[in-house]
Scaffold this motif. Structure first.
Motif, mmCIF file in Angstrom:
data_model
loop_
_atom_site.group_PDB
_atom_site.id
_atom_site.type_symbol
_atom_site.label_atom_id
_atom_site.label_comp_id
_atom_site.label_asym_id
_atom_site.label_seq_id
_atom_site.Cartn_x
_atom_site.Cartn_y
_atom_site.Cartn_z
ATOM 1 N N TYR A 15 -14.734 11.791 86.547
ATOM 2 C CA TYR A 15 -13.405 12.693 86.100
ATOM 3 C C TYR A 15 -14.884 13.185 85.270
ATOM 4 O O TYR A 15 -15.458 13.063 83.929
ATOM 5 C CB TYR A 15 -13.253 11.931 85.063
ATOM 6 C CG TYR A 15 -11.753 12.236 84.502
ATOM 7 C CD1 TYR A 15 -10.405 13.721 84.609
ATOM 8 C CD2 TYR A 15 -12.204 12.852 83.222
ATOM 9 C CE1 TYR A 15 -10.193 13.204 84.176
ATOM 10 C CE2 TYR A 15 -11.304 13.459 82.300
ATOM 11 C CZ TYR A 15 -10.422 13.953 82.687
ATOM 12 O OH TYR A 15 -9.140 14.829 81.841
ATOM 13 N N ARG A 16 -14.212 15.130 85.138
ATOM 14 C CA ARG A 16 -14.644 15.586 84.108
ATOM 15 C C ARG A 16 -13.854 17.013 83.371
ATOM 16 O O ARG A 16 -12.790 17.012 84.376
ATOM 17 C CB ARG A 16 -15.647 16.920 84.861
ATOM 18 C CG ARG A 16 -16.986 15.341 84.924
ATOM 19 C CD ARG A 16 -18.149 15.152 83.867
ATOM 20 N NE ARG A 16 -18.519 17.017 83.182
ATOM 21 C CZ ARG A 16 -18.137 17.568 81.353
ATOM 22 N NH1 ARG A 16 -17.292 16.793 81.430
ATOM 23 N NH2 ARG A 16 -18.876 18.616 81.401
ATOM 24 N N SER A 17 -13.651 17.154 82.858
ATOM 25 C CA SER A 17 -12.775 17.723 81.648
ATOM 26 C C SER A 17 -13.376 18.521 80.972
ATOM 27 O O SER A 17 -14.351 18.170 79.548
ATOM 28 C CB SER A 17 -11.418 17.419 81.493
ATOM 29 O OG SER A 17 -11.869 16.102 79.389
ATOM 30 N N ASN A 18 -13.092 19.851 81.064
ATOM 31 C CA ASN A 18 -13.925 20.536 79.702
ATOM 32 C C ASN A 18 -12.746 21.000 78.815
ATOM 33 O O ASN A 18 -12.486 22.749 79.446
ATOM 34 C CB ASN A 18 -14.936 21.591 79.696
ATOM 35 C CG ASN A 18 -15.963 20.922 80.390
ATOM 36 O OD1 ASN A 18 -16.813 19.877 79.922
ATOM 37 N ND2 ASN A 18 -16.555 21.391 81.674
ATOM 38 N N THR A 19 -11.863 20.665 77.362
ATOM 39 C CA THR A 19 -10.904 21.854 77.339
ATOM 40 C C THR A 19 -11.440 22.898 75.962
ATOM 41 O O THR A 19 -12.955 22.724 75.913
ATOM 42 C CB THR A 19 -10.275 20.524 76.444
ATOM 43 O OG1 THR A 19 -10.889 19.608 75.524
ATOM 44 C CG2 THR A 19 -9.542 20.204 77.851
ATOM 45 N N ARG A 20 -10.899 22.842 75.364
ATOM 46 C CA ARG A 20 -11.566 24.280 74.650
ATOM 47 C C ARG A 20 -12.745 23.213 73.423
ATOM 48 O O ARG A 20 -13.808 24.175 73.175
ATOM 49 C CB ARG A 20 -11.060 24.532 73.830
ATOM 50 C CG ARG A 20 -11.177 25.629 72.929
ATOM 51 C CD ARG A 20 -9.717 26.754 72.466
ATOM 52 N NE ARG A 20 -10.041 27.937 72.227
ATOM 53 C CZ ARG A 20 -10.193 29.269 72.682
ATOM 54 N NH1 ARG A 20 -10.284 29.163 73.965
ATOM 55 N NH2 ARG A 20 -10.793 30.579 72.187
ATOM 56 N N TYR A 21 -12.631 22.458 72.487
ATOM 57 C CA TYR A 21 -13.179 21.584 71.681
ATOM 58 C C TYR A 21 -13.997 20.912 72.227
ATOM 59 O O TYR A 21 -15.021 19.570 71.129
ATOM 60 C CB TYR A 21 -12.344 21.157 70.909
ATOM 61 C CG TYR A 21 -11.556 22.254 69.745
ATOM 62 C CD1 TYR A 21 -12.617 23.491 69.710
ATOM 63 C CD2 TYR A 21 -10.402 22.514 70.050
ATOM 64 C CE1 TYR A 21 -11.872 24.928 69.246
ATOM 65 C CE2 TYR A 21 -9.879 23.524 68.776
ATOM 66 C CZ TYR A 21 -10.696 25.115 68.851
ATOM 67 O OH TYR A 21 -9.294 26.168 68.323
ATOM 68 N N LEU A 22 -13.305 19.698 73.351
ATOM 69 C CA LEU A 22 -14.084 18.387 74.084
ATOM 70 C C LEU A 22 -14.762 18.753 75.313
ATOM 71 O O LEU A 22 -13.778 19.646 75.983
ATOM 72 C CB LEU A 22 -12.468 17.428 73.560
ATOM 73 C CG LEU A 22 -12.820 17.022 72.032
ATOM 74 C CD1 LEU A 22 -11.262 16.925 71.129
ATOM 75 C CD2 LEU A 22 -13.855 16.170 71.460
#
Length: 246
Positions: free
Chosen positions: A232-239
């Protein structure tokens, strides 16, 4: 912008030196109120917290043991206790005071064990099916070194769940939380610290360098480099969040 330039230069100077925030965090009890309610960062933090809880719920159902580093006041320990049947839950933090908060929050003595100690020390923790380190990896050392050490606590077939703060919108967030002038001052202090750290080859260290914050693409490079399966990968605005199977 001046703050961006100072932080950019400072990051280049300290990239080979791990941040040393142990004494700072040992004295601290995390109070997320100011950050969690900020108009810009609050929704992002809550969203990423829920992402971690969802991963814990997904991968914790068949786990016999979970181990969280930098557990703080117990947000994710509580998620394990609430959303999974895991019989053994271990939380580790360098701050004894914050562990007191975690104990009151979870209040499940039959399953919960709390350990006060340094991440880099030999605490005889053993291995776990699910290892968690959220909102702390960037404080514990160079991000790749920390992730590699975290993976050493994961049983074969187990999962590491974590996230790190990223540089992509770092200045936006810092200005929102601290204000323009304070952020500029903090950036100048970081640059001065970085110059002194580099000039002394790591011997002289101030408290302003407590985190190694990477760009999201750098986090991807680190995860590819550790040689395990990224689930799993997630690139949100700050994390930048992830789940990696050993």
């Amino acid at each position: 912008m001046l703050a961006e330039a100072m932080v950019h230069v400072g990051r280049r100077l300290v990239r080979n030196y791990p941040p040393l925030g142990r004494e700072y965090f040992a004295r601290r009890v995390w109070n997320g109120f100011r950050y969690d309610t900020s108009s810009l960062g609050g929704p992002e933090i809550r969203d990423n917290e829920q992402r971690v809880v969802d991963l814990i719920t997904k991968y914790g159902q068949d786990a016999g043991r979970t181990l969280e580093f930098g557990c703080g006041p117990g947000v994710y320990l509580e998620a394990v206790a609430t959303h999974t049947p895991v019989p053994e839950i271990v939380g580790v933090d360098v701050s004894a005071k914050t562990l007191e908060v975690a104990r009151r929050r979870v209040n499940d003595d039959s399953r919960l064990r709390l350990v006060n100690g340094d991440f880099w020390a030999d605490l005889e923790l053993g291995k776990a099916d699910v290892v968690i380190c959220a909102n702390a990896i960037h404080h514990l050392g160079r991000v790749r070194d920390v992730i590699e050490r975290l993976m050493s606590f994961v049983r074969p077939g187990g999962v590491l769940i974590g996230n790190v703060w990223t540089m992509d919108h770092y200045h936006e967030y810092q200005r929102n939380v601290h204000g323009e002038m304070r952020h500029l001052g903090r950036s100048a202090l970081f640059l001065a610290n970085a110059m002194l750290l580099r000039a002394s080859d790591g011997r002289v260290h101030w408290g302003s360098y407590r985190s190694q914050i990477l760009y999201a693409k750098e986090v991807d490079e680190v995860l590819r480099g550790v040689g395990h399966e990224v689930l799993y990968r997630s690139n949100t605005r700050y994390l930048s969040g992830f789940a990696v199977r050993r």
